[in-house]
Design a protein around this motif. Structure first.
Motif: not given
Lengths: 207, 207
Positions: B160, B162-164, B166-168
DNA sequence: AAACGTTTTAATCATTTGATTAAAATTGCA
DNA sequence: TGCAATTTTAATCAAATGATTAAAACGTTT
């Protein structure tokens, strides 16, 4: 070099497409060798060019098909007028996780290759229209309006939803290695996330 | 072919490394041409091999340096015994977003190239040790223990976070295109996320 | 300035790789 | 069956690409 009226042999044609899809998804355009596709399909290299003209055309076809399937899934869920906002989130999450568990390399393939032609999202696939003209977008705006969810810009929401759902697939090799996860454990976690993500989304959107 | 005691010319050496870093980050290993690096560095192609032996060795160097910088940032924050769990999250998020806004291609570079050698995370960079033996991991376990946060497996939490964060960056071209965002608007959103993500994390972890 | 080591260059090599060609094999059908 | 269209193959091509080589340019020391 003949080629006339009769439809081309579906099975050979299909064998090449299936192999190409696998190899392109796994290695990306630049690292893919047409000889490798031919070998995986069990056919002579020249056949690839006979059926698909060039590596680039074959790639474009695979790219389009891959994308089209994903977009069809979004569209169906997001335009449904008979489900609530939160039901749509649950449906999107569950459907995508199930779909991506079948072909986990797709998300990294997409984000890697889209850079070379992001306009396909707008011009061919109409993704912005599908998302922002949908029942989903209307329900989201309405819920912000009447205060039943927090006034979070929808692009932040989209980043979060995709971050929750598709990022783990993108980072799968890294996450498995860091967490010493077997592929089965990773799958298990993604199954758990089908339940967890809707709860997290609700928590984020709490007014 | 000479090469002896004296240290190699730092500026030419550095020019090549800088150009290689840029090109590798942008195109990945397979799509990168050594001629392109040489041109970007303003040097003769043979110099690249003179200083770095091969494309692959140069790549491994860039890969290692890129990774090492990121891991150093994690380590510093995550091992700090004088900050709370939530302070660590805020620090990680803010530091990473600032760092990645400077070189936004890094996350996609990493996830793309790590597949070919995920073991570097364990063998060379010791990422699992750094994460799971840290003050951060202890604080997390403790907080779960005493019920001050929800009993969420730390790997879900890591996904979560990293998703918040680095994903963007990974999906930047896609997100900009879908949302009709200028690069400045994207940057603006990432700045907003430095405040938002810690709040979201707190909401997810609420017991 | 001569000598020596180091750095840089132009030219070239060998291999890889996408693509083509011409002929052989196969298929459909009159 | 025999013929024409289609499919498949082996061989080959041309361009791209990573790497090497031999010589030239440069700099430092004596």
């Amino acid at each position: 070099m003949p080629k006339h009226k009769q439809a081309i042999d579906a099975t050979t044609h299909q064998k090449i497409k299936t192999a190409a899809r696998m190899v392109f998804h796994q290695k990306g355009y630049a690292a893919t060798r047409t000889r490798h596709i031919a070998e995986a399909a069990g056919i002579n290299l020249a056949l690839l060019n006979y059926y698909f003209k060039s590596k680039e055309q074959l790639f474009n076809l695979i790219m389009l098909e891959t994308f089209t399937e994903l977009v069809a899934t979004i569209k169906e869920i997001v335009t449904n007028p008979n489900t609530s906002l939160h039901q749509k989130v649950s449906n999107l999450v569950a459907t995508y996780i199930d779909q991506l568990l079948q072909e986990p390399q797709i998300p990294l393939f997409i984000v890697s290759e889209i850079r070379n032609n992001p306009q396909i999202l707008v011009n061919t696939l109409q993704v912005p229209n599908i998302i922002f003209q949908s029942a989903f977008a209307r329900q989201y705006a309405q819920s912000v309006q009447n205060g039943s969810i927090a006034p979070l810009p929808i692009m932040h929401f989209l980043m979060n939803l995709l971050g929750f759902t598709v990022f783990p697939f993108i980072a799968q090799p890294m996450l498995q290695t860091i967490g010493s996860l077997t592929p089965e454990q990773f799958t298990q976690m993604m199954q758990e996330r089908k339940q967890l993500i809707p709860k997290w989304v609700a928590a984020l959107l709490a007014p």
